[in-house]
Design a protein around this motif. Structure first.
Motif, PDB file in Angstrom:
ATOM      1  N   LYS A   1       1.156  -0.919   0.013  1.00 48.33           N
ATOM      2  CA  LYS A   1      -0.171   0.220   0.112  1.00 48.33           C
ATOM      3  C   LYS A   1       0.624   0.955   0.039  1.00 48.33           C
ATOM      4  O   LYS A   1       2.033   1.281   0.562  1.00 48.33           O
ATOM      5  CB  LYS A   1      -0.738   0.063   1.457  1.00 48.33           C
ATOM      6  CG  LYS A   1      -2.114  -1.191   1.502  1.00 48.33           C
ATOM      7  CD  LYS A   1      -2.909  -0.510   2.674  1.00 48.33           C
ATOM      8  CE  LYS A   1      -3.510  -1.496   2.638  1.00 48.33           C
ATOM      9  NZ  LYS A   1      -5.176  -1.942   3.945  1.00 48.33           N
ATOM     10  N   VAL A   2       0.574   2.628  -0.258  1.00 47.61           N
ATOM     11  CA  VAL A   2       0.396   3.449  -0.202  1.00 47.61           C
ATOM     12  C   VAL A   2       0.099   4.513   0.401  1.00 47.61           C
ATOM     13  O   VAL A   2      -1.486   4.080   0.920  1.00 47.61           O
ATOM     14  CB  VAL A   2       1.179   3.785  -1.245  1.00 47.61           C
ATOM     15  CG1 VAL A   2       2.137   3.578  -2.320  1.00 47.61           C
ATOM     16  CG2 VAL A   2      -0.175   4.757  -2.404  1.00 47.61           C
ATOM     17  N   TYR A   3       0.598   5.666   0.696  1.00 51.56           N
ATOM     18  CA  TYR A   3      -0.627   6.308   2.027  1.00 51.56           C
ATOM     19  C   TYR A   3      -0.505   7.748   1.830  1.00 51.56           C
ATOM     20  O   TYR A   3       0.774   8.578   1.689  1.00 51.56           O
ATOM     21  CB  TYR A   3      -0.033   5.317   3.386  1.00 51.56           C
ATOM     22  CG  TYR A   3       0.136   4.839   4.427  1.00 51.56           C
ATOM     23  CD1 TYR A   3      -1.058   4.172   4.983  1.00 51.56           C
ATOM     24  CD2 TYR A   3       0.889   3.418   3.785  1.00 51.56           C
ATOM     25  CE1 TYR A   3      -0.622   2.378   4.765  1.00 51.56           C
ATOM     26  CE2 TYR A   3       1.190   2.372   4.025  1.00 51.56           C
ATOM     27  CZ  TYR A   3       0.119   1.841   4.308  1.00 51.56           C
ATOM     28  OH  TYR A   3       0.040   0.424   5.197  1.00 51.56           O
TER      29      TYR A   3
ATOM     30  N   GLU B   1      11.715   0.135   6.189  1.00 51.20           N
ATOM     31  CA  GLU B   1      11.584   1.740   7.171  1.00 51.20           C
ATOM     32  C   GLU B   1      10.455   1.272   7.532  1.00 51.20           C
ATOM     33  O   GLU B   1       9.550   0.940   7.827  1.00 51.20           O
ATOM     34  CB  GLU B   1      11.771   3.092   6.441  1.00 51.20           C
ATOM     35  CG  GLU B   1      10.294   3.462   5.210  1.00 51.20           C
ATOM     36  CD  GLU B   1      10.340   3.947   4.901  1.00 51.20           C
ATOM     37  OE1 GLU B   1      10.961   5.013   4.037  1.00 51.20           O
ATOM     38  OE2 GLU B   1       9.701   4.221   4.109  1.00 51.20           O
ATOM     39  N   PHE B   2      10.041   1.850   8.884  1.00 46.11           N
ATOM     40  CA  PHE B   2       8.824   2.217   9.802  1.00 46.11           C
ATOM     41  C   PHE B   2       7.997   3.395   9.752  1.00 46.11           C
ATOM     42  O   PHE B   2       8.626   3.845   9.088  1.00 46.11           O
ATOM     43  CB  PHE B   2       9.059   1.917  11.299  1.00 46.11           C
ATOM     44  CG  PHE B   2       9.540   2.603  11.959  1.00 46.11           C
ATOM     45  CD1 PHE B   2       8.952   4.203  12.702  1.00 46.11           C
ATOM     46  CD2 PHE B   2      11.350   2.718  12.218  1.00 46.11           C
ATOM     47  CE1 PHE B   2       9.250   5.567  13.393  1.00 46.11           C
ATOM     48  CE2 PHE B   2      11.201   3.931  13.209  1.00 46.11           C
ATOM     49  CZ  PHE B   2      10.514   5.001  13.552  1.00 46.11           C
TER      50      PHE B   2
ATOM     51  N   GLY C   1       5.205   5.554   2.291  1.00 45.87           N
ATOM     52  CA  GLY C   1       5.462   4.565   1.230  1.00 45.87           C
ATOM     53  C   GLY C   1       5.211   4.035   0.228  1.00 45.87           C
ATOM     54  O   GLY C   1       4.199   3.083  -0.571  1.00 45.87           O
ATOM     55  N   GLU C   2       5.254   5.204  -0.700  1.00 44.83           N
ATOM     56  CA  GLU C   2       4.922   4.821  -2.186  1.00 44.83           C
ATOM     57  C   GLU C   2       6.524   4.252  -3.069  1.00 44.83           C
ATOM     58  O   GLU C   2       6.102   3.737  -4.376  1.00 44.83           O
ATOM     59  CB  GLU C   2       5.855   7.064  -2.530  1.00 44.83           C
ATOM     60  CG  GLU C   2       6.980   7.451  -2.691  1.00 44.83           C
ATOM     61  CD  GLU C   2       7.576   7.757  -1.031  1.00 44.83           C
ATOM     62  OE1 GLU C   2       8.609   8.449  -0.780  1.00 44.83           O
ATOM     63  OE2 GLU C   2       6.464   8.028  -0.142  1.00 44.83           O
TER      64      GLU C   2
ATOM     65  N   LEU D   1       7.659   1.265  -7.008  1.00 51.78           N
ATOM     66  CA  LEU D   1       8.154   1.324  -7.472  1.00 51.78           C
ATOM     67  C   LEU D   1       8.996  -0.368  -7.493  1.00 51.78           C
ATOM     68  O   LEU D   1       9.725  -0.629  -8.613  1.00 51.78           O
ATOM     69  CB  LEU D   1      10.071   2.096  -7.374  1.00 51.78           C
ATOM     70  CG  LEU D   1       9.715   4.120  -7.071  1.00 51.78           C
ATOM     71  CD1 LEU D   1      10.404   4.056  -6.954  1.00 51.78           C
ATOM     72  CD2 LEU D   1       9.035   4.582  -8.839  1.00 51.78           C
ATOM     73  N   GLY D   2       8.389  -1.099  -6.884  1.00 57.74           N
ATOM     74  CA  GLY D   2       8.296  -2.813  -6.835  1.00 57.74           C
ATOM     75  C   GLY D   2       8.726  -3.161  -5.946  1.00 57.74           C
ATOM     76  O   GLY D   2       9.018  -4.593  -5.629  1.00 57.74           O
ATOM     77  N   GLU D   3       9.250  -1.449  -4.463  1.00 57.42           N
ATOM     78  CA  GLU D   3       9.841  -2.356  -3.006  1.00 57.42           C
ATOM     79  C   GLU D   3       8.674  -3.201  -2.358  1.00 57.42           C
ATOM     80  O   GLU D   3       7.051  -3.226  -2.752  1.00 57.42           O
ATOM     81  CB  GLU D   3       9.652  -1.481  -1.925  1.00 57.42           C
ATOM     82  CG  GLU D   3       9.403  -1.898  -0.880  1.00 57.42           C
ATOM     83  CD  GLU D   3      10.290  -0.842  -0.316  1.00 57.42           C
ATOM     84  OE1 GLU D   3      11.120   0.250   0.876  1.00 57.42           O
ATOM     85  OE2 GLU D   3       8.914   0.003   0.534  1.00 57.42           O
TER      86      GLU D   3
END
Length: 223
Positions: free
Chosen positions: A48-50, A93-94, A81-82, A86-88
């Motif tokens: 996810k991204v936020y 990280e937290f 969280g972007e 890109l495929g992460e």
């Protein structure tokens, strides 16, 4: 059904949030977090991204010695969280709420990829935001590694001026109305709060700045 658009003044939401797209409105809601709640941990799955609707979020990691390293403190309208876009696959990280009223819009990576495939302009802006953030982070990490605390503070104030500042027409001073506490700033420049307070007062005595809880005034330089 929720609509955005109580924060339409935030440019990032104008571009990114799926609530703006009819096909996704019904499937997206906001998650609430209290102070010290984690949104995700290191080594969690990155799916996810936020987007931050309100509140503040700390992004960081722990060194091999167990020390916390703060990479960024993000506020209303910012994306995190972007790198999942890109495929992460695993978080490096937290992300932790540092406000009691943090509200976040989670967006699945699949949704983001759909939006990017269907809208070239949207895709371009996403990559532009990510590139800008990575460049800013790289610059901050260089400061932490190679500059003394006072220099880190001065350069961070320049960064704040770019993000939150405006020129005062009467005096020519730069006025910064920012969302950070002294604890936030100390974390971001890699020093302690007492040391930060000493440095701020040194700059004040040198007539470089004036400061209060939510405002910093950088005095116009004179020849």
């Amino acid at each position: 059904m929720k609509t955005l658009w109580f924060f339409d003044d935030v440019n990032l939401f104008k571009v990114l949030c799926p609530h703006k797209f009819k096909a996704y409105k019904a499937d997206h809601d906001f998650d609430a977090y209290k102070k010290k709640d984690y949104i995700y941990f290191e080594e969690d799955s990155a799916n996810k991204v936020y987007l931050i609707e309100q509140g503040k979020v700390k992004i960081g990691y722990y060194s091999e010695e167990g020390d916390e390293v703060v990479k960024a403190i993000l506020t209303r309208g910012e994306l995190f969280g972007e790198t999942a876009i890109l495929g992460e696959s695993i978080r490096e990280e937290f992300a932790q709420s540092i406000d009691n009223t943090t509200s976040i819009c989670p967006i699945s990576v699949d949704t983001m990829h759909d939006l990017m495939r269907n809208n070239q302009t949207f895709s371009f802006k996403i990559y532009k935001v990510i590139g800008f953030k990575l460049k800013k982070l790289e610059r901050r990490l260089q400061l932490l590694l190679f500059k003394d605390a006072k220099t880190r503070l001065v350069e961070f104030l320049d960064e704040l001026c770019d993000d939150y500042g405006y020129d005062c027409p009467k005096t020519g001073d730069h006025v910064i109305k920012h969302p950070y506490t002294q604890k936030d700033i100390a974390s971001l420049i890699g020093t302690s709060r007492p040391t930060l307070n000493i440095l701020l007062n040194e700059l004040k005595e040198e007539k470089v700045i004036e400061f209060s809880r939510k405002e910093i005034r950088i005095h116009k330089k004179t020849a």
